[in-house]
Structure formats: structure tokens, C-alpha cells
Design an enzyme around this catalytic site. Sequence first.
Site, PDB file in Angstrom:
ATOM      1  N   ASP A 108       0.727  -1.207  -0.066  1.00  0.00           N
ATOM      2  CA  ASP A 108      -0.034  -0.300   0.035  1.00  0.00           C
ATOM      3  C   ASP A 108       0.633   1.289  -0.155  1.00  0.00           C
ATOM      4  O   ASP A 108       2.176   1.404   0.597  1.00  0.00           O
ATOM      5  CB  ASP A 108      -0.861   0.111   1.368  1.00  0.00           C
ATOM      6  CG  ASP A 108      -2.060  -0.988   1.005  1.00  0.00           C
ATOM      7  OD1 ASP A 108      -2.653  -0.888  -0.036  1.00  0.00           O
ATOM      8  OD2 ASP A 108      -2.277  -1.768   2.006  1.00  0.00           O
TER       9      ASP A 108
ATOM     10  N   ASP B 218      -4.316 -17.714 -36.768  1.00  0.00           N
ATOM     11  CA  ASP B 218      -4.418 -18.913 -36.018  1.00  0.00           C
ATOM     12  C   ASP B 218      -3.056 -19.544 -35.822  1.00  0.00           C
ATOM     13  O   ASP B 218      -2.133 -19.281 -36.845  1.00  0.00           O
ATOM     14  CB  ASP B 218      -5.547 -19.961 -36.569  1.00  0.00           C
ATOM     15  CG  ASP B 218      -5.979 -20.725 -35.799  1.00  0.00           C
ATOM     16  OD1 ASP B 218      -5.679 -21.003 -34.333  1.00  0.00           O
ATOM     17  OD2 ASP B 218      -7.008 -21.287 -35.792  1.00  0.00           O
TER      18      ASP B 218
ATOM     19  N   ASN C 205      -2.092 -23.525 -35.141  1.00  0.00           N
ATOM     20  CA  ASN C 205      -2.799 -24.649 -34.073  1.00  0.00           C
ATOM     21  C   ASN C 205      -1.627 -25.978 -33.997  1.00  0.00           C
ATOM     22  O   ASN C 205      -2.132 -27.193 -33.901  1.00  0.00           O
ATOM     23  CB  ASN C 205      -3.589 -25.109 -35.314  1.00  0.00           C
ATOM     24  CG  ASN C 205      -4.727 -24.401 -35.224  1.00  0.00           C
ATOM     25  OD1 ASN C 205      -5.357 -24.035 -33.750  1.00  0.00           O
ATOM     26  ND2 ASN C 205      -5.433 -24.035 -36.230  1.00  0.00           N
TER      27      ASN C 205
ATOM     28  N   ASP D 118     -11.626 -22.886 -27.944  1.00  0.00           N
ATOM     29  CA  ASP D 118     -12.491 -23.597 -29.053  1.00  0.00           C
ATOM     30  C   ASP D 118     -13.734 -24.147 -28.342  1.00  0.00           C
ATOM     31  O   ASP D 118     -14.531 -24.535 -28.919  1.00  0.00           O
ATOM     32  CB  ASP D 118     -11.625 -24.696 -29.598  1.00  0.00           C
ATOM     33  CG  ASP D 118     -10.918 -24.322 -30.792  1.00  0.00           C
ATOM     34  OD1 ASP D 118     -10.892 -22.863 -30.979  1.00  0.00           O
ATOM     35  OD2 ASP D 118      -9.974 -24.918 -31.328  1.00  0.00           O
TER      36      ASP D 118
HETATM   37  C1  GLA Z   1      -8.521 -23.823 -34.696  1.00  0.00           C
HETATM   38  C2  GLA Z   1      -9.153 -22.731 -34.253  1.00  0.00           C
HETATM   39  C3  GLA Z   1     -10.756 -22.729 -34.642  1.00  0.00           C
HETATM   40  C4  GLA Z   1     -10.864 -22.868 -36.144  1.00  0.00           C
HETATM   41  C5  GLA Z   1     -10.061 -23.871 -36.687  1.00  0.00           C
HETATM   42  C6  GLA Z   1      -9.798 -24.081 -38.268  1.00  0.00           C
HETATM   43  O1  GLA Z   1      -8.957 -25.031 -34.052  1.00  0.00           O
HETATM   44  O2  GLA Z   1      -9.152 -22.427 -32.954  1.00  0.00           O
HETATM   45  O3  GLA Z   1     -11.548 -21.469 -34.061  1.00  0.00           O
HETATM   46  O4  GLA Z   1     -10.351 -21.397 -36.750  1.00  0.00           O
HETATM   47  O5  GLA Z   1      -8.586 -23.976 -36.083  1.00  0.00           O
HETATM   48  O6  GLA Z   1      -9.304 -25.050 -38.492  1.00  0.00           O
END
Ligand code: GLA
Length: 780
Positions: A35, A476, A478, A544
Site C-alpha cells: 500500500d 491462428d 494450431n 475452442d
Molecule cells: C482452430 C481454431 C478454430 C478454427 C479452426 C480452423 O482450431 O481455434 O477456431 O479456426 O482452427 O481449422
Amino acid sequence: MIEKRGDIFRLDTKDTTYMFRITRHGHPEHIYYGDRLTGTDPEPLIMKHTIQTGSSVMYTEDDPDYCLDTLTLEYSGIGKGDYRHSPAEILMPDSTYVCDFTYDSYVITEGICPPADLPAAYGETDECRTLEIRLSDKACNVRSSLFYTVFPECNIITRRAVLYNDDDRGLRIRKLMSMMLDLNAGPLVLLTLDGGWIRETHKHTRPLQPGIFVNDSTTGASSNRHNPGIILHAPDSGEDHGKAYGFNLIYSGNHYEAVELSSSGTVRVMNGINPHCFDWPLSAGESFETPESVLTYSSDGLNGVSRNFHDFINRHIIRGEYKDKERPVLINSWEAFYFKFSCRKLVRLAGRAAKLGIELFVLDDGWFGDRNDDHAGLGDYSVNLRKLPGGLKRLGRKLSKKGMKFGLWFEPEMVNENSDLFRDHPEFAVRIPGRRSSLGRNQLVLDLCNSEVRDYIVRNVCSVLDSADISYVKWDMNRHTSDMFSVHIPEQGMFFHRYILGLYEILGRIFKARPHILLETCSSGGNRFDLGMLCYSPQIWASDNTDPIERLKIQRGLSYFYPPSTIGAHVSLSPHQQTLRRTPLSTRFNVAGFGVLGYELDLKHLTPAERKEVKQQIGFYKENRILLQYGDFYRFDEMLQNRTNFMTVSKDRTEAVTGNFQILASAAPETEIMPLTGLDPELRYSVKTIPRGLSVKGFGALINHLLPFRIHPDNFILRMIDRFYRMPDCVEEYSAGGDTLMQGIRLNDQFMGTGYNNKVRMIGDFGSNLYKISAEQSAL
Ligand code: GLA
């Protein structure tokens, strides 16, 4: 803001004070973080070392009370008596691991002193000030600087360390943390966000025990396993009270946060680039910059820490045209069509969306190359003319005619082996010659350490972006990284960091020149939700998983560190694609509404009654968009296992929205008190349920208790009624002072099988209500 008195440096924000001093041997010794203090007498706060402790190594023989192991330090080295976890492990020019950085001088600068190649916080010269503490190792010609930037209005201090090799001989960095801090603040509990794909950012807490706890990532990204944000709080702190320290890192690669409870009870905390597979040579004249670490403190509990982070992110991390700007409501094609779509299908979806008030159409994966599933096409960003005759330009025009903006998905950091790019340039992929590569989602990572790859990506993405009227990009990524190797770096210990530097360069080159494009990043959902990405993309796709009940945990977790304006949240179909859970449409919206709202479903599957409901949801969201995206967000200590509450309050405290979410219904439930906070105790407010409709079909054969005649629950007429009509649910209304409301509202009873009237709340499993709270005109 920053003051030096004698040997003491004092950094003040609006509500906090941070203090350290330079000891008689030149080590920066941490004194206090907490603080805001009014006085200038730090003596009681300084740890006393009035006698030599046994089993310790003294720094110099002529000063027997001075032992680095018992000092609370601002940064430490190795080999001079401090045996706690070190923030720096450097093979020094003299080929030893011993390093001892002591004070030389300091510099105070108006504004920021950002790193050259890394994203960092920004601010005007009247908003922040930077202190640089210059240190050196007196045995070798190696210097380091500790930078502290103070953002008083947000109660934030950022820190980072830089290492300079002035020696003729080279050195190697095996570990160099951005920040280290020894807290002397009593017992602490550590909060982390952990998970995996579709289960991101679940909160976990544990009291610190002697030893070291590490929260990190080794996947190449900040990861969905452990977010870089951590909180240390007093054991009796809660969401709305008590002391809490928050830490985060402006970095998107492998991160590392270590917390050590030492034998003397002090707590060492550090964060920075993960030393995992990290080994960085530094030749004569070179320097190494660490990413910026973000620190905050609040005695208003975890919500206090979160509010500081939220304000800081909205004001000093998010930049460009979308800073402070209302984010559009979008429809995303992914869960509606996956890879199977035609231009007609897309335009129809866009037409339906436009009628409901949706503003942006996002064409997700599948629009380019030979990409009809996830085995092919990544890397080839030429439009698939079979799916989209006339290309993106034509689609863009059709969308624009419907009044929709156009957004596009890319995954530029990746390549499928089955792609023209890979066939032409197999050397662009990250692979080890002579070894079989491991795939993730059937794809390889592109080598961003290679400038040719970076140029290829920039060229390709830019040519697509400039080929049509595109105002949004979903970027994205992945897969996790494997088989790390590049011929474009001098040493493989540089791979992970150089990859991320390459990524930042690419993002900067593409999007700084296109400030009108709203960038949303994504990584299989929330696999790269961090402050580094937020320096480029004002919002990030959180997960997702769009099941609202799962999202309660995910979004609640994220909210500790990230404001609602950054959290992409969509309404999707029920039963849910991953959990098969059936949830009311209202709950799906009520959760997504506490983020950046989107819809991700084929609207064709909605009944007229549902479409009407969605239209009302979007209308409500737009009316309250500033409040929902930029208001002060609050969580509550959960009293009941089956309930969660979210609340957002406007900055001027005249408006609020609160969400009351029930997980599973319980029979004859206890009295339900809906907690409220953040209101002005002096103002008078009205509180009203946002009306929602009840599906007749949802009552099954019970409907016969309400009707004068009997009907089969699966009867055609009932099904038709359900398509067009919704039964009204109970609407509660209150009018009271803010102080009264903040004692919590005792809500009407829930349905329990004893009857039905318009004062009974029909919540059920996974049910929820939103309430709008507005200061009454007469009170203003
Ligand atoms: C990832 C993303 C999804 C979508 C797929 C498409 O899983 O998180 O939102 O865009 O790829 O292949």
C-alpha cells in the site's frame, strides 16, 4: 513517481509504493512493495541482519553480518553466497558461472525505455517514467541494467533486465529472467491458470511450501497449459479484500515463473524467458534484452489486482485504431460449416446474420488451396475458386451489400506437407535433416528464424489482405513446436526465442501498415493468450470450447489478468459440439456477453423464436457494449458450489450488468443471495432482470399442469408452438441505494414443483439471468 533519497529508491503509483535501496556492497536490496506509504521513514521496513547466521557464506570477510542469502534482493547472481533460485545463469567471459552485479549509477527518463525488438507497454511522457539501475560485474567486463517503468494511474510497475557484454571474450546466457523480487510479506498463496485444449485457464491455488514452484511453458508458445499470469496473495485474501500481488509477462513464447519460499520465510518470485533449451551466445559488444514483466499490487483483493491489469492493458498494451473502440459483433463460419461451404452458403449465413444485427462476417478455415480438411493446403493462400468463384473480392462485395464487414482466417506460421509451398520449399519447414518429423494436426511449423520465410508470409498475407475489402483477420496457430532446428541461427539454443522474435517482426510488418484491420489472434483457442500477442491483436479467441458452463471457468480464469475487451466469446449450438451439454440459448449469450461477442453456428438451425431471441441479445449487447467490453469487471467469492456471478460496472458507476449463473439446480435450494459490488453507495439504482423467454417444449409433459386440456409432450402442435412462442420468465425489479444493494439481493424463489406463477424463477440446470442496474435519474 520515482524518487531517490540517499541510497533509497522509491517508486509510487496512485495506491502503491515500491522501495529498494543500494546496500553498502552495492546490491539492490528490496525493502517494500505494498500500500502507498505517506511517510519517508523506511527503517522499520528494512530487514535486520544484526548477527551472522550459521551455515552461511559471507559476502566479504570484513563484514560478517552481510550475507546475500538472507537479503531480500531485486536481482541476484550466482556463487557469492545466495543459494536461492537465481534469475541469471551466465557462463561468464572468465568461463565461470559466478556473477555478481553491483551498483554503478542510475538514470531516470520521462516516459518509457522500450526494448528494441520485443513488444512492450507504451505511454506518453506525462503518463509514466522509467528508472534504470546500472550494475556491473566487477570481475569481468559485463554490465546489466534493471529497468523499472512506473504507470501511476494503473498501479503498475514494469520491469526488465538487459545484459551487455563489454568483454573481449564471449559469454553464454543460459538463463536471464526479466524480473526478480524477494518479498517479505508473510505467508502467501499462489494462483495460476492451467489447462489444455478446450479447458484453458482454469484457476488453481496452493499455499506456498518450502521449495520452488515453477509455472512454465515449453511448447514454443505461451501455451494453454500454464498462462504466464500468476498472483501471490495473502491466505485470507478474497476477490474483494486482502493483499495480492499480480505478475505477468509481455511475451508469447516459452515463459517461466518460479516462486520460492526460502528457509527464512521470504518469497522469491521471478519471470522471464524459459531457460528450457535456451542457450544464447553473447559476443563482445552485444547485448540481450529480456521481455517486459508487469507487476501490480492491491489491498482490494484479487479484483483489485485484475482491475489494475485491465486498465493497464486497455491503456498501455492495446494500441492502434481499435484501442478503446467498441468491437464488432461477428458471425464465424467455422462451427457452422467447418470446411464444407460454397459462396452461396456463406452469403446466406451472412444475410441471416445481418438481419439479426451482426456486423462482421468471418470466413474461417477452408477458403484457400486444396484445403477441404486439415491434411492439406496450409501455406498456400490462393483462393479456392471452386468454393468461391470470383474470389474474395466478389464475396466481399456481396457481404458489403448485406451491410456486413468481411473478416478472414489465416494460419500463416504453418504448412501441410501436402501443399504447394512444401513441395516447392521443403526447407521452409522446421525439421531436422535425417530425422522423421513429428506432426501436430497434420502440419509442420514454418521456420520463422529464416528471413525468407518471414518475407514469404508477409508477401502472401499482404497480397490477400489487399485483394479485397478485409477489415478483420483471425490469425491462428494450431500446433506445439517439435523437432526444433534451423540453419538460420548460429546456435540451436536460440531457436525458440528467435522464432518468437520472427513472429513479432511479421505481425508488425503486416498490421502496422494496415491499422484499419482488427486482428484477433488464436491458437487452437487459447493456446497463446498473452500480453505479447495483445500488443498486436486487441482481442484473442479464448477457447475452442463455447459450452457456456465450461466458458464460465475459462473466462473467469482469464479475467484475473485480461479485460473483457480482449476475450473473444461466441454463442454456438446446443447440444454442444464437445460436451454434448444442452444449455439454454439465454445462458450461452449471458456468458459470451461478458467478452467480445460473436456467434458461431448455422443460423438456419434456429427457430423463429430463437432468432427473435438472438436479435434481442444483440440489441442488448450493442446498447451496453462499452459497459460489457470496457467496464470494471468483478468476480465474487463463490459461496455455493453450483453458482457463479460476474459483474461489470461502468467507470462512472452509474450503470452495471450482473450475471447470475446456476450450474446444476438443487431441490428446495437455499435462499439465494445475488452479490453485487462496485456500485456507488451514495447513489440510488434500479435493478431489473433482462427478460428471457422459456421454451414450452422444455417443460415436457409438465405443460399439462398449466393447460386446461392434455397434450402429448412431443405433439406436433406443441412443437410448432415452441418454434414461434416463448413463455415469459419471472422479471424481478428493485430500487434501492448502492449501499443496500451491495449487501446482496435476496432473489425470488426458484421453481420447485409446487406451482408456477410469474414470481417464480424458472432457472433449472445451466440456467442464468442477467440484471441491468442503472442509477436512477433523480439520483444523478
Ligand atoms: C482452430 C481454431 C478454430 C478454427 C479452426 C480452423 O482450431 O481455434 O477456431 O479456426 O482452427 O481449422
